[in-house]
Design an enzyme around this catalytic site. Sequence first.
Site, mmCIF file in Angstrom:
data_model
loop_
_atom_site.group_PDB
_atom_site.id
_atom_site.type_symbol
_atom_site.label_atom_id
_atom_site.label_comp_id
_atom_site.label_asym_id
_atom_site.label_seq_id
_atom_site.Cartn_x
_atom_site.Cartn_y
_atom_site.Cartn_z
ATOM 1 N N SER A 148 0.798 -1.224 -0.140
ATOM 2 C CA SER A 148 -0.014 -0.023 -0.065
ATOM 3 C C SER A 148 0.970 1.265 0.004
ATOM 4 O O SER A 148 1.714 1.345 -0.942
ATOM 5 C CB SER A 148 -0.947 -0.018 1.359
ATOM 6 O OG SER A 148 -2.019 0.940 1.364
ATOM 7 N N ASP A 225 -10.389 -5.458 -3.942
ATOM 8 C CA ASP A 225 -9.655 -4.224 -2.988
ATOM 9 C C ASP A 225 -10.465 -3.081 -3.082
ATOM 10 O O ASP A 225 -10.739 -2.221 -4.250
ATOM 11 C CB ASP A 225 -8.209 -3.864 -3.327
ATOM 12 C CG ASP A 225 -7.366 -3.127 -2.576
ATOM 13 O OD1 ASP A 225 -8.113 -2.078 -1.865
ATOM 14 O OD2 ASP A 225 -6.105 -2.922 -2.417
ATOM 15 N N HIS A 260 -7.448 -5.960 0.266
ATOM 16 C CA HIS A 260 -6.031 -5.014 0.825
ATOM 17 C C HIS A 260 -5.466 -5.494 1.863
ATOM 18 O O HIS A 260 -4.404 -4.919 2.255
ATOM 19 C CB HIS A 260 -6.706 -3.643 0.858
ATOM 20 C CG HIS A 260 -5.564 -2.543 0.674
ATOM 21 N ND1 HIS A 260 -5.125 -2.535 -0.661
ATOM 22 C CD2 HIS A 260 -4.991 -1.535 1.618
ATOM 23 C CE1 HIS A 260 -3.989 -1.226 -0.279
ATOM 24 N NE2 HIS A 260 -4.209 -1.041 1.133
#
Length: 282
Positions: A148, A225, A260
């Site tokens: 991320s 995600d 995610h």
Amino acid sequence: RMQKLSENRAFGGKVTRWEHDSEVLNCKMIFSLFTPDVAEPVPLLWYLSGLTCTDQNFVTKGTIAFSAAAANGIAIIAPDTSPRGLGIEGEDADWDFGTGAGMYVDATQEPWTKGYFMYSYITKELPSLIAKHFPQIDLSRQSITGHSMGGHGALVIALRNPETFRSVSAFAPICHASAVPWGNKAFSAYLGSDKESWKQYDALELATKYEGKDLHILVHQGAADSFLEVQLSTNEFKSVLEANTHLADSVVSVEEGYDHSYFFVSSFLEKHVAHHAKYLKA
């Protein structure tokens, strides 16, 4: 001064946690380090974490990486994601800004110039400490990965320092930070209103103009995600990589059903360690 906080046996190696005074960040910092039981010097894989994280998220949820690292004779370092406790007004107000959200940039705007220099910390200060205190680590062989915000950091740092890193990978990275809400929020505060200055910390912008050696970019992205459309710019980044012959050996893999979270990251960590092992052991 380097103080060992803990040591745990893991996968035929050890995970140690260290605290040190950071001159760059103006505070005490903590990082974790996995070292395999190998007599000869070992290469180093960096793992940069995402928003809200410390070194512990990866160490406790991504332990499968240590198994792969031990099998390949690779050390892994997991730094923190921002300075801590600088007393800057607003640093703890939001989960996606300030503490736990350093964005791997060097701030140019007050009050963040009090210590928000994560780019320099990762590229200069921490490597010099590793060289001084851990002679078993061979810093001539380094690769970098992250998740991320950390995937953004890994890509930006590798694209700006191709002489340092043999390969780079990322899990659900923020690929076009200067154009999405997370980046906009952080960059406008840390870097100011000049959006041209933001591009030096934007993986897509850097990859567009990149002319260095091939960095063997590997990206995994979950198709489920919730941040994919608004924050991550994966498809745009893939198009840029496909258009740049200097980055011809790049793979962007979108995986159906994955989100995610660290369930997603852990599912592909072994693949990423093996990917870097190819280049770290070459």
